[in-house]
Design a protein around this motif. Structure first.
Motif, PDB file in Angstrom:
ATOM      1  N   ALA A 199       0.875  -1.308  -0.177  1.00 29.32           N
ATOM      2  CA  ALA A 199       0.020   0.010   0.084  1.00 29.32           C
ATOM      3  C   ALA A 199       0.940   1.182  -0.026  1.00 29.32           C
ATOM      4  N   ALA A 200       0.647   2.187  -1.016  1.00 32.13           N
ATOM      5  CA  ALA A 200       1.327   3.605  -0.903  1.00 32.13           C
ATOM      6  C   ALA A 200       0.553   4.344  -2.066  1.00 32.13           C
ATOM      7  N   ARG A 201       0.859   5.832  -2.123  1.00 29.31           N
ATOM      8  CA  ARG A 201       0.264   6.608  -3.095  1.00 29.31           C
ATOM      9  C   ARG A 201       0.887   6.506  -4.323  1.00 29.31           C
ATOM     10  N   GLY A 202       2.128   6.181  -4.398  1.00 27.08           N
ATOM     11  CA  GLY A 202       2.866   6.206  -5.488  1.00 27.08           C
ATOM     12  C   GLY A 202       2.662   5.130  -6.541  1.00 27.08           C
ATOM     13  N   GLN A 203       1.849   5.157  -7.606  1.00 27.93           N
ATOM     14  CA  GLN A 203       1.273   4.044  -8.434  1.00 27.93           C
ATOM     15  C   GLN A 203       2.544   3.546  -9.277  1.00 27.93           C
ATOM     16  N   GLU A 204       3.426   4.246  -9.664  1.00 26.99           N
ATOM     17  CA  GLU A 204       4.412   3.789 -10.513  1.00 26.99           C
ATOM     18  C   GLU A 204       5.344   2.902  -9.858  1.00 26.99           C
ATOM     19  N   ALA A 205       5.943   3.469  -8.607  1.00 27.41           N
ATOM     20  CA  ALA A 205       6.855   2.639  -7.604  1.00 27.41           C
ATOM     21  C   ALA A 205       6.163   1.392  -7.199  1.00 27.41           C
ATOM     22  N   GLY A 206       4.860   1.636  -6.677  1.00 32.11           N
ATOM     23  CA  GLY A 206       3.997   0.665  -6.473  1.00 32.11           C
ATOM     24  C   GLY A 206       3.759  -0.498  -7.303  1.00 32.11           C
ATOM     25  N   HIS A 207       3.746  -0.315  -8.378  1.00 30.23           N
ATOM     26  CA  HIS A 207       3.595  -1.707  -9.589  1.00 30.23           C
ATOM     27  C   HIS A 207       4.901  -2.237  -9.835  1.00 30.23           C
ATOM     28  N   ALA A 208       5.988  -1.144  -9.864  1.00 24.01           N
ATOM     29  CA  ALA A 208       7.332  -1.655 -10.151  1.00 24.01           C
ATOM     30  C   ALA A 208       7.809  -2.658  -9.157  1.00 24.01           C
ATOM     31  N   LEU A 209       7.426  -2.314  -7.711  1.00 20.59           N
ATOM     32  CA  LEU A 209       7.846  -3.270  -6.714  1.00 20.59           C
ATOM     33  C   LEU A 209       7.061  -4.550  -6.632  1.00 20.59           C
ATOM     34  N   GLU A 210       5.855  -4.455  -7.097  1.00 21.97           N
ATOM     35  CA  GLU A 210       4.814  -5.580  -7.388  1.00 21.97           C
ATOM     36  C   GLU A 210       5.450  -6.647  -8.428  1.00 21.97           C
ATOM     37  N   ALA A 211       6.192  -6.002  -9.463  1.00 20.42           N
ATOM     38  CA  ALA A 211       6.550  -6.765 -10.307  1.00 20.42           C
ATOM     39  C   ALA A 211       7.889  -7.399 -10.281  1.00 20.42           C
ATOM     40  N   GLU A 212       8.741  -6.328  -9.374  1.00 22.15           N
ATOM     41  CA  GLU A 212       9.982  -7.170  -8.742  1.00 22.15           C
ATOM     42  C   GLU A 212       9.847  -8.467  -7.836  1.00 22.15           C
ATOM     43  N   ILE A 213       8.916  -8.374  -7.012  1.00 24.71           N
ATOM     44  CA  ILE A 213       8.543  -9.339  -6.066  1.00 24.71           C
ATOM     45  C   ILE A 213       8.191 -10.461  -6.683  1.00 24.71           C
ATOM     46  N   ARG A 214       7.222 -10.440  -7.832  1.00 24.59           N
ATOM     47  CA  ARG A 214       6.681 -11.731  -8.567  1.00 24.59           C
ATOM     48  C   ARG A 214       7.826 -12.122  -9.325  1.00 24.59           C
ATOM     49  N   THR A 215       8.765 -11.291  -9.908  1.00 25.99           N
ATOM     50  CA  THR A 215       9.843 -11.754 -10.698  1.00 25.99           C
ATOM     51  C   THR A 215      10.599 -12.841  -9.658  1.00 25.99           C
ATOM     52  N   ALA A 216      10.997 -12.206  -8.563  1.00 26.22           N
ATOM     53  CA  ALA A 216      11.762 -12.943  -7.548  1.00 26.22           C
ATOM     54  C   ALA A 216      11.138 -14.409  -7.037  1.00 26.22           C
ATOM     55  N   GLY A 217      10.012 -14.506  -7.503  1.00 21.86           N
ATOM     56  CA  GLY A 217       9.185 -15.928  -7.000  1.00 21.86           C
ATOM     57  C   GLY A 217       8.204 -15.550  -5.944  1.00 21.86           C
ATOM     58  N   GLY A 218       8.208 -14.245  -5.343  1.00 22.16           N
ATOM     59  CA  GLY A 218       6.921 -13.872  -4.366  1.00 22.16           C
ATOM     60  C   GLY A 218       5.596 -13.628  -4.970  1.00 22.16           C
ATOM     61  N   GLU A 219       4.863 -13.238  -4.273  1.00 20.94           N
ATOM     62  CA  GLU A 219       3.394 -13.116  -4.409  1.00 20.94           C
ATOM     63  C   GLU A 219       3.061 -11.673  -3.728  1.00 20.94           C
ATOM     64  N   ALA A 220       2.788 -10.669  -4.500  1.00 16.42           N
ATOM     65  CA  ALA A 220       2.571  -9.347  -4.018  1.00 16.42           C
ATOM     66  C   ALA A 220       1.436  -8.658  -5.060  1.00 16.42           C
ATOM     67  N   THR A 221       0.585  -7.709  -4.311  1.00 16.00           N
ATOM     68  CA  THR A 221      -0.421  -6.924  -4.897  1.00 16.00           C
ATOM     69  C   THR A 221      -0.207  -5.588  -4.565  1.00 16.00           C
ATOM     70  N   PHE A 222      -0.075  -4.600  -5.538  1.00 13.09           N
ATOM     71  CA  PHE A 222      -0.163  -3.154  -5.130  1.00 13.09           C
ATOM     72  C   PHE A 222      -1.665  -2.486  -5.072  1.00 13.09           C
ATOM     73  N   VAL A 223      -1.815  -1.897  -4.059  1.00 10.32           N
ATOM     74  CA  VAL A 223      -2.987  -1.272  -3.941  1.00 10.32           C
ATOM     75  C   VAL A 223      -2.803   0.300  -3.799  1.00 10.32           C
ATOM     76  N   ALA A 224      -3.143   1.176  -4.368  1.00  8.88           N
ATOM     77  CA  ALA A 224      -3.061   2.628  -4.402  1.00  8.88           C
ATOM     78  C   ALA A 224      -3.828   2.984  -3.206  1.00  8.88           C
ATOM     79  N   ALA A 225      -3.436   3.723  -2.235  1.00  4.51           N
ATOM     80  CA  ALA A 225      -4.326   4.206  -0.999  1.00  4.51           C
ATOM     81  C   ALA A 225      -3.381   4.994  -0.472  1.00  4.51           C
TER      82      ALA A 225
END
Length: 259
Positions: free
Chosen positions: A37-63
């Motif tokens: 959860a964060a306000r910055g959507q670009e950074a949020g979606h980028a981190l979600e993608a990085e975690i998924r690429t590393a084999g983890g599970e994450a979902t970004f929610v703008a809030a």
């Protein structure tokens, strides 16, 4: 890395930078499904993608968790996405006004409380029922060492963080029998983009002077690393700490020892 968070859903606010980012990466690496959860959507979606690429599970929610409706929506989306909520790290916060108390106007005062205190109240209000519904879990609030001490030129921030500690303790007592642990993390000086930016806000020192002053104040002679805070946060959110609640736990390089 262990899978001690396997099948667990953990929500992290302020998740895209510094301590929040490091905690999200650590907890995801240990098997959790992480709501970022964060306000910055670009950074949020980028981190979600990085975690998924590393084999983890994450979902970004703008809030924007300064708003009650956004805090409520965040929890609803977490449960809707993953079917449950097991824990949360309420990490969002920062000093936004610096200077003598006599120079703080009412607008800046209320803005500081909204970011650093009301956001935690709204988080607890909606996280607790969701966690209780699925059998209990853990909540960690980042109160910082300002929850037990005070520093020059940060009156509003200090007041808010003291209140976060009181809120944490009260919630812990209210929820003890429900199996929900609520603790406060007392973080000291940590080398993050936020801390670097705050060095530029000092009312009398240059950014370089302010940074060197911060480092010199650390008893261990250095700033903490986000990864160090993340490791402790993961421990406190895990089932290994089921007998810890209502506590103020320092990871601060010795700073609270001198407060």
């Amino acid at each position: 890395m262990s899978a001690r968070f396997a099948e667990k859903v953990i929500l992290i606010t302020g998740a895209t930078s510094g301590v929040g980012r490091a905690s999200a990466e650590r907890i995801a690496s240990e098997g959790a499904k992480v709501i970022l959860a964060a306000r910055g959507q670009e950074a949020g979606h980028a981190l979600e993608a990085e975690i998924r690429t590393a084999g983890g599970e994450a979902t970004f929610v703008a809030a924007d968790v300064r708003m009650e409706s956004e805090a409520a929506k965040l929890v609803r989306q977490a449960v809707s996405r993953y079917g449950r909520l097991d824990g949360a790290f309420n990490n969002v916060g920062a000093p936004t006004t610096m200077g003598p108390i006599t120079d703080i106007d009412s607008k800046a005062w209320h803005a500081e409380l909204e970011l650093n205190l009301s956001s935690v109240f709204y988080a607890l209000k909606y996280q607790i029922p969701a966690i209780r519904e699925y059998g209990g879990g853990a909540i960690l609030n980042n109160a910082s060492t300002c929850a037990v001490g005070a520093y020059p030129h940060t009156a509003a921030y200090d007041a808010a963080k003291h209140a976060v500690l009181g809120l944490t303790r009260s919630a812990a007592l209210d929820m003890a029998e429900a199996g929900i642990r609520v603790n406060a993390l007392l973080t000291g000086g940590v080398d993050t983009p936020l801390t670097r930016r705050l060095a530029t806000m000092h009312p009398t020192l240059t950014p370089e002077e302010s940074w060197h002053e911060q480092v010199a104040y650390q008893p261990v002679g250095r700033m903490g690393r986000p990864e160090e805070i993340a490791a402790f946060a993961a421990f406190l959110l895990s089932d290994e700490t089921m007998f810890i609640t209502g506590a103020a736990l320092a990871i601060d390089g010795g700073m609270t020892a001198r407060l």
